[in-house]
Design an enzyme around this catalytic site. Structure first.
Site, short mmCIF file in Angstrom:
data_model
loop_
_atom_site.label_atom_id
_atom_site.label_comp_id
_atom_site.label_asym_id
_atom_site.label_seq_id
_atom_site.Cartn_x
_atom_site.Cartn_y
_atom_site.Cartn_z
N MET A 162 6.45 -46.38 31.64
CA MET A 162 7.13 -46.61 33.06
C MET A 162 7.75 -47.71 33.36
O MET A 162 7.79 -48.07 34.86
CB MET A 162 5.97 -46.03 33.77
CG MET A 162 5.47 -44.44 33.53
SD MET A 162 7.08 -43.53 33.32
CE MET A 162 6.99 -42.48 34.49
N GLY A 170 0.11 -39.46 27.28
CA GLY A 170 0.55 -39.50 25.88
C GLY A 170 0.73 -38.31 25.10
O GLY A 170 0.64 -38.08 23.98
N HIS A 207 13.38 -38.92 28.40
CA HIS A 207 13.64 -38.94 30.00
C HIS A 207 13.60 -37.41 30.14
O HIS A 207 14.26 -36.93 29.68
CB HIS A 207 14.53 -39.72 30.16
CG HIS A 207 14.67 -39.83 31.81
ND1 HIS A 207 13.82 -40.42 32.67
CD2 HIS A 207 15.62 -39.13 32.90
CE1 HIS A 207 14.16 -40.24 33.81
NE2 HIS A 207 15.26 -39.65 33.93
N ASN A 241 14.42 -43.79 24.20
CA ASN A 241 13.88 -43.34 25.34
C ASN A 241 13.74 -41.85 25.66
O ASN A 241 14.75 -41.13 25.34
CB ASN A 241 14.31 -44.30 26.63
CG ASN A 241 13.80 -43.75 27.90
OD1 ASN A 241 12.52 -43.80 27.96
ND2 ASN A 241 14.47 -43.35 29.01
N GLU A 281 10.32 -31.59 25.89
CA GLU A 281 10.38 -32.75 25.69
C GLU A 281 9.78 -33.38 24.23
O GLU A 281 10.30 -33.66 23.47
CB GLU A 281 9.51 -33.81 26.81
CG GLU A 281 10.50 -33.99 27.81
CD GLU A 281 9.95 -35.05 28.80
OE1 GLU A 281 8.78 -34.78 29.29
OE2 GLU A 281 10.33 -36.11 28.96
N ILE A 318 10.64 -50.94 33.09
CA ILE A 318 12.24 -50.88 32.45
C ILE A 318 12.35 -52.18 31.80
O ILE A 318 11.77 -53.24 32.26
CB ILE A 318 13.29 -51.19 33.76
CG1 ILE A 318 13.17 -49.80 34.39
CG2 ILE A 318 14.46 -51.46 33.09
CD1 ILE A 318 13.89 -49.73 35.88
N LEU A 319 12.76 -52.26 30.46
CA LEU A 319 12.76 -53.42 29.74
C LEU A 319 13.92 -54.14 30.01
O LEU A 319 15.17 -53.61 30.17
CB LEU A 319 12.77 -52.92 28.13
CG LEU A 319 11.58 -52.23 27.52
CD1 LEU A 319 11.58 -51.46 26.16
CD2 LEU A 319 10.27 -53.04 27.68
C1 GAR Z 1 7.30 -37.73 30.09
O1 GAR Z 1 7.45 -36.58 30.69
C2 GAR Z 1 8.20 -38.56 29.92
O2 GAR Z 1 9.53 -38.02 29.69
C3 GAR Z 1 8.34 -39.22 31.31
O3 GAR Z 1 6.71 -39.44 31.37
C4 GAR Z 1 6.16 -38.43 30.79
C5 GAR Z 1 5.08 -39.04 30.02
O4 GAR Z 1 4.12 -37.87 29.68
N1 GAR Z 1 9.07 -40.64 31.20
C6 GAR Z 1 9.58 -41.04 32.28
O5 GAR Z 1 9.71 -40.47 33.16
C7 GAR Z 1 10.33 -42.33 32.04
N2 GAR Z 1 11.38 -42.38 32.86
P1 GAR Z 1 3.07 -38.11 28.67
O6 GAR Z 1 2.30 -39.53 28.84
O7 GAR Z 1 2.05 -37.15 28.53
O8 GAR Z 1 3.63 -38.34 27.21
#
Ligand code: GAR
Length: 209
Positions: A95, A13, A114, A112, A184, A97-98
């Site tokens: 994680m 998170g 990514h 989203n 991000e 897919i909807l």
């Molecule tokens: C983030 O890097 C996000 O972009 C990725 O999971 C991580 C979550 O980190 N999402 C994906 O790979 C979706 N395909 P967090 O829980 O620390 O925010």
């Protein structure tokens, strides 16, 4: 206008935390109405509780163990989220897919985050895949993007923002992951703010005409 967000997480998170901090610092005109996790042990749920945000746990296993289709899980997810009347659904490390059972309820309202640039490294292992491609000499940099999710396609949909992130010879998977996550967090806040301002402009145009 304060936009209402539902934030979906599956893990640490850190991107949710960036949203909480940006809202607190008044750089994002939004409120997180609910944080939903498919995993009970996701640390993001603790972050939400500390910030006084309602949380919901919606696990997939009871559905899969009972042989119920994914569409039922997604329809129930849409019902749970509907209680909070969100303007935007933010997938911040979600994680799953909807499917259409969810997306049809929120057309062009699912955002989203990514950890790869458009057209590169879809799926759940984007950072690992980028790091391996760098090691094979196929890429020199990677990046992250925020995009809308119009249908079930992974990584597809209108792109709201991208940030390029360099990869260094001395990088490990962890140092690259950390650099990507920092990029991000900034990108997610900026992209959401852009979407929220866009909504306000549409509303104002409606009032003028
Ligand atoms: C983030 O890097 C996000 O972009 C990725 O999971 C991580 C979550 O980190 N999402 C994906 O790979 C979706 N395909 P967090 O829980 O620390 O925010």
């Amino acid at each position: 206008m304060t936009a209402k967000l539902a934030v979906f997480i599956s893990g640490n998170g850190s991107s949710l935390q960036a949203l909480i901090d940006a809202i607190r610092m008044k750089v994002l005109a939004a409120r997180v109405e609910v944080v939903v996790s498919n995993r009970e042990e996701a640390f993001g749920l603790v972050r939400a509780q500390k910030a006084g945000i309602p949380t919901r746990h919606h696990p997939l296993s009871p559905y899969s163990e009972a042989g119920r289709p994914r569409s039922e899980y997604d329809a129930d997810l849409a019902r749970i989220v509907g209680e909070y009347k969100p303007d935007w659904i933010v997938l911040a490390g979600w994680m799953h897919i909807l499917s259409r059972a969810f997306l049809d309820r929120y057309p062009y309202r699912v955002v989203n985050l990514h950890p790869a640039l458009p057209g590169q490294f879809p799926g759940a292992h984007a950072v690992e895949d980028a790091f391996a491609a760098y090691r094979r000499g196929e890429i020199k940099q990677t990046g992250c993007m925020v995009h809308l999710v119009p249908d079930e396609a992974v990584g597809a949909g209108p792109v709201i923002g991208t940030t390029e992130v360099p990869i260094y010879r001395t990088d490990t998977l962890e140092t690259l992951r950390n650099r990507l996550q920092q990029a991000e967090q900034v990108l997610l806040v900026q992209s959401l703010q852009r979407l929220i301002v866009g909504d306000e402009e549409i509303e104002e145009e409606g009032e003028e005409s």
